[in-house]
Write an enzyme that holds these catalytic residues in place. Sequence first.
Site, PDB file in Angstrom:
ATOM      1  N   ASP A   1       0.812  -1.215   0.000  1.00 42.24           N
ATOM      2  CA  ASP A   1       0.000   0.000   0.000  1.00 42.24           C
ATOM      3  C   ASP A   1       0.848   1.270   0.000  1.00 42.24           C
ATOM      4  O   ASP A   1       2.015   1.274   0.396  1.00 42.24           O
ATOM      5  CB  ASP A   1      -0.879   0.034   1.250  1.00 42.24           C
ATOM      6  CG  ASP A   1      -2.056  -0.913   1.177  1.00 42.24           C
ATOM      7  OD1 ASP A   1      -2.068  -1.787   0.301  1.00 42.24           O
ATOM      8  OD2 ASP A   1      -2.962  -0.796   2.031  1.00 42.24           O
TER       9      ASP A   1
ATOM     10  N   HIS B   1      -6.198   2.875  -4.250  1.00 41.93           N
ATOM     11  CA  HIS B   1      -6.120   3.042  -2.794  1.00 41.93           C
ATOM     12  C   HIS B   1      -6.476   4.473  -2.391  1.00 41.93           C
ATOM     13  O   HIS B   1      -5.978   4.981  -1.385  1.00 41.93           O
ATOM     14  CB  HIS B   1      -4.713   2.672  -2.315  1.00 41.93           C
ATOM     15  CG  HIS B   1      -4.598   2.486  -0.826  1.00 41.93           C
ATOM     16  ND1 HIS B   1      -5.547   1.841  -0.063  1.00 41.93           N
ATOM     17  CD2 HIS B   1      -3.601   2.859   0.039  1.00 41.93           C
ATOM     18  CE1 HIS B   1      -5.150   1.824   1.204  1.00 41.93           C
ATOM     19  NE2 HIS B   1      -3.987   2.441   1.291  1.00 41.93           N
TER      20      HIS B   1
ATOM     21  N   HIS C   1      -5.496   9.122   0.637  1.00 41.11           N
ATOM     22  CA  HIS C   1      -5.473   8.253   1.819  1.00 41.11           C
ATOM     23  C   HIS C   1      -6.350   8.822   2.943  1.00 41.11           C
ATOM     24  O   HIS C   1      -5.977   8.825   4.122  1.00 41.11           O
ATOM     25  CB  HIS C   1      -4.046   8.019   2.315  1.00 41.11           C
ATOM     26  CG  HIS C   1      -3.877   6.720   3.055  1.00 41.11           C
ATOM     27  ND1 HIS C   1      -4.132   6.579   4.398  1.00 41.11           N
ATOM     28  CD2 HIS C   1      -3.497   5.493   2.631  1.00 41.11           C
ATOM     29  CE1 HIS C   1      -3.898   5.340   4.779  1.00 41.11           C
ATOM     30  NE2 HIS C   1      -3.513   4.650   3.703  1.00 41.11           N
TER      31      HIS C   1
ATOM     32  N   HIS D   1       3.524  -2.396   3.115  1.00 36.02           N
ATOM     33  CA  HIS D   1       3.590  -1.057   2.538  1.00 36.02           C
ATOM     34  C   HIS D   1       4.903  -0.861   1.790  1.00 36.02           C
ATOM     35  O   HIS D   1       5.963  -1.299   2.250  1.00 36.02           O
ATOM     36  CB  HIS D   1       3.488   0.018   3.631  1.00 36.02           C
ATOM     37  CG  HIS D   1       2.174   0.025   4.343  1.00 36.02           C
ATOM     38  ND1 HIS D   1       1.856  -0.881   5.335  1.00 36.02           N
ATOM     39  CD2 HIS D   1       1.074   0.815   4.190  1.00 36.02           C
ATOM     40  CE1 HIS D   1       0.625  -0.645   5.776  1.00 36.02           C
ATOM     41  NE2 HIS D   1       0.126   0.378   5.097  1.00 36.02           N
TER      42      HIS D   1
END
Length: 235
Positions: free
Chosen positions: A56, A107, A111, A201
């Site tokens: 991510d 995504h 964020h 990540h």
Amino acid sequence: MFSSANSRRVLRLTVALSALALALGTAGTAQARPGVSTAIIDTARGDGNVVSFTFDDGPNPADTPRLLDVLRRHHVKAVFCLQGDQVEQHPELVRRIAAAGHTLCNHSMHHDDMSTWTPEQIAADLRQTSAAIRRALPHARIPYFRAPYGAWGQSPAVAASLGMQPLGWRLAIADWETPGTDELVRRLEEGITPGAVVLMHDGGGDRSQTVDAVDRVIPVLKSRHWRFTLPETGC
């Protein structure tokens, strides 16, 4: 007998009522496209010792290129959950991810926590993010969406209506804590279960420990006959 003027009024009223009924009937609903569902998927494809690696918050020029080199060397394909503002800053890395045969995931743009957003707000953000990805890589295939923080709210239905499968996870190794490579390796080795989608990540901070841990753990898992696959889809 109605006059022509009355007939036109009736026709306009009928059209308006039909449009209202259609709006009321579809308001608040989002229909999943064929091949996806509103279910949040956390399972890797296949039977037995299969696992999916997902990353991510990238792309990140400090760590994504080295991660790509690690995955290439170990012949592993992964899912990269791309953050829109990072995509806009580093479009060349999006192209490199796709050229290496990895799968792209939306995504969100910045964020943000979407848990209280309306479907319209969510859809606008997801479309903006996908558009950013496709500016970097025209005609990019984006089969998954992952909500930031796992704060899903109404986003699964919206994502499915846009053709993206909501993608969750079974194991998050909390690499944002940067606890050291040895600890991340331990969390992976002890935490992975058959069929797990693993959350890691490559962006959002210094992810060098994550890259080092992935480099070390893949050979261990392969020696134990684990296979690396993509996540399931909902249909």
